[in-house]
Design a protein around this motif. Structure first.
Motif, PDB file in Angstrom:
ATOM      1  N   ARG A  76       0.860  -1.181   0.000  1.00 37.20           N
ATOM      2  CA  ARG A  76       0.000   0.000   0.000  1.00 37.20           C
ATOM      3  C   ARG A  76       0.894   1.228   0.000  1.00 37.20           C
ATOM      4  O   ARG A  76       1.718   1.389   0.897  1.00 37.20           O
ATOM      5  N   LEU A  77       0.711   2.062  -0.987  1.00 36.38           N
ATOM      6  CA  LEU A  77       1.468   3.311  -1.085  1.00 36.38           C
ATOM      7  C   LEU A  77       0.572   4.472  -0.687  1.00 36.38           C
ATOM      8  O   LEU A  77      -0.609   4.516  -1.049  1.00 36.38           O
ATOM      9  N   SER A  78       1.143   5.405   0.059  1.00 39.28           N
ATOM     10  CA  SER A  78       0.400   6.600   0.453  1.00 39.28           C
ATOM     11  C   SER A  78       1.200   7.846   0.095  1.00 39.28           C
ATOM     12  O   SER A  78       2.429   7.833   0.086  1.00 39.28           O
ATOM     13  N   CYS A  79       0.476   8.908  -0.197  1.00 35.11           N
ATOM     14  CA  CYS A  79       1.108  10.177  -0.539  1.00 35.11           C
ATOM     15  C   CYS A  79       0.295  11.294   0.113  1.00 35.11           C
ATOM     16  O   CYS A  79      -0.917  11.381  -0.088  1.00 35.11           O
ATOM     17  N   ALA A  80       0.984  12.119   0.888  1.00 31.17           N
ATOM     18  CA  ALA A  80       0.331  13.236   1.557  1.00 31.17           C
ATOM     19  C   ALA A  80       0.780  14.541   0.918  1.00 31.17           C
ATOM     20  O   ALA A  80       1.988  14.782   0.771  1.00 31.17           O
ATOM     21  N   ALA A  81      -0.177  15.373   0.562  1.00 36.94           N
ATOM     22  CA  ALA A  81       0.108  16.675  -0.034  1.00 36.94           C
ATOM     23  C   ALA A  81      -0.055  17.769   1.010  1.00 36.94           C
ATOM     24  O   ALA A  81      -1.059  17.796   1.721  1.00 36.94           O
ATOM     25  N   SER A  82       0.912  18.642   1.092  1.00 41.60           N
ATOM     26  CA  SER A  82       0.830  19.776   2.014  1.00 41.60           C
ATOM     27  C   SER A  82       1.210  21.050   1.276  1.00 41.60           C
ATOM     28  O   SER A  82       1.789  21.021   0.202  1.00 41.60           O
ATOM     29  N   GLY A  83       0.877  22.169   1.905  1.00 41.00           N
ATOM     30  CA  GLY A  83       1.155  23.458   1.272  1.00 41.00           C
ATOM     31  C   GLY A  83      -0.102  24.028   0.638  1.00 41.00           C
ATOM     32  O   GLY A  83      -1.188  23.915   1.188  1.00 41.00           O
ATOM     33  N   SER A  84       0.028  24.582  -0.527  1.00 41.52           N
ATOM     34  CA  SER A  84      -1.094  25.229  -1.226  1.00 41.52           C
ATOM     35  C   SER A  84      -1.892  24.191  -2.008  1.00 41.52           C
ATOM     36  O   SER A  84      -1.861  24.146  -3.240  1.00 41.52           O
ATOM     37  N   THR A  85      -2.639  23.373  -1.277  1.00 38.16           N
ATOM     38  CA  THR A  85      -3.314  22.229  -1.902  1.00 38.16           C
ATOM     39  C   THR A  85      -4.746  22.527  -2.329  1.00 38.16           C
ATOM     40  O   THR A  85      -5.395  21.660  -2.917  1.00 38.16           O
ATOM     41  N   PHE A  86      -5.238  23.733  -2.057  1.00 35.93           N
ATOM     42  CA  PHE A  86      -6.662  24.015  -2.283  1.00 35.93           C
ATOM     43  C   PHE A  86      -7.073  23.782  -3.731  1.00 35.93           C
ATOM     44  O   PHE A  86      -8.156  23.276  -4.003  1.00 35.93           O
ATOM     45  N   LEU A  87      -6.224  24.142  -4.683  1.00 34.87           N
ATOM     46  CA  LEU A  87      -6.586  24.046  -6.091  1.00 34.87           C
ATOM     47  C   LEU A  87      -6.135  22.754  -6.763  1.00 34.87           C
ATOM     48  O   LEU A  87      -6.304  22.583  -7.968  1.00 34.87           O
ATOM     49  N   LEU A  88      -5.592  21.821  -5.971  1.00 35.98           N
ATOM     50  CA  LEU A  88      -5.185  20.553  -6.577  1.00 35.98           C
ATOM     51  C   LEU A  88      -6.397  19.833  -7.135  1.00 35.98           C
ATOM     52  O   LEU A  88      -7.447  19.787  -6.501  1.00 35.98           O
TER      53      LEU A  88
ATOM     54  N   LYS B 157      -4.498  16.551   1.906  1.00 39.92           N
ATOM     55  CA  LYS B 157      -5.016  15.687   0.865  1.00 39.92           C
ATOM     56  C   LYS B 157      -4.077  14.501   0.681  1.00 39.92           C
ATOM     57  O   LYS B 157      -2.858  14.683   0.596  1.00 39.92           O
ATOM     58  N   THR B 158      -4.651  13.318   0.651  1.00 40.30           N
ATOM     59  CA  THR B 158      -3.846  12.120   0.469  1.00 40.30           C
ATOM     60  C   THR B 158      -4.380  11.309  -0.706  1.00 40.30           C
ATOM     61  O   THR B 158      -5.570  11.357  -1.024  1.00 40.30           O
TER      62      THR B 158
END
Length: 117
Positions: A19-31, A78-79
């Motif tokens: 299982r791979l996971s990726c967490a996004a941080s920073g200016s993620t609102f418009l992703l 967001k992950t």
């Protein structure tokens, strides 16, 4: 700016799961679309699986029925997760998290997945 941090790679025998996971941080609102790509030695980077904000998924034919992509948004983080089952030696590659923003595309640093026969 957006930072993507991946986790969950490793070594597994054929038929196993990771299982791979990726967490996004920073200016993620418009992703919008987030997902996973992979690159094996000597080959081009290829799409594995992606999911839009609306939940529409796109899978490579080679992983359909074995891999599942999902997304979550917990406390503003967001992950995107990739559940990989029935792994095959040909799934061995460096897996990259990918996130699309109107201004640019972001990539994680990559996490190695090795499947032994």
């Amino acid at each position: 700016q957006v930072q993507l941090v991946e986790s969950g790679g490793g070594l597994v025998q054929a038929g196993g799961s990771l299982r791979l996971s990726c967490a996004a941080s920073g200016s993620t609102f418009l992703l919008n679309t987030m997902g996973w790509y992979r690159q094996a030695p000597g080959k081009q980077r290829e799409l594995v699986a992606t999911m839009t904000n609306g939940g529409t998924t796109n899978y490579a034919d080679s992983v359909k029925g074995r891999f599942t992509v999902s997304r979550d948004n917990v406390k503003g983080t967001k992950t995107v997760t990739l559940q990989m089952n029935s792994l095959k030696p040909e799934d061995t590659a460096l897996y990259y998290c990918n996130a699309n923003h109107p201004a640019r595309t972001y990539w994680g640093q990559g996490t190695q997945v090795t499947v032994s026969s």
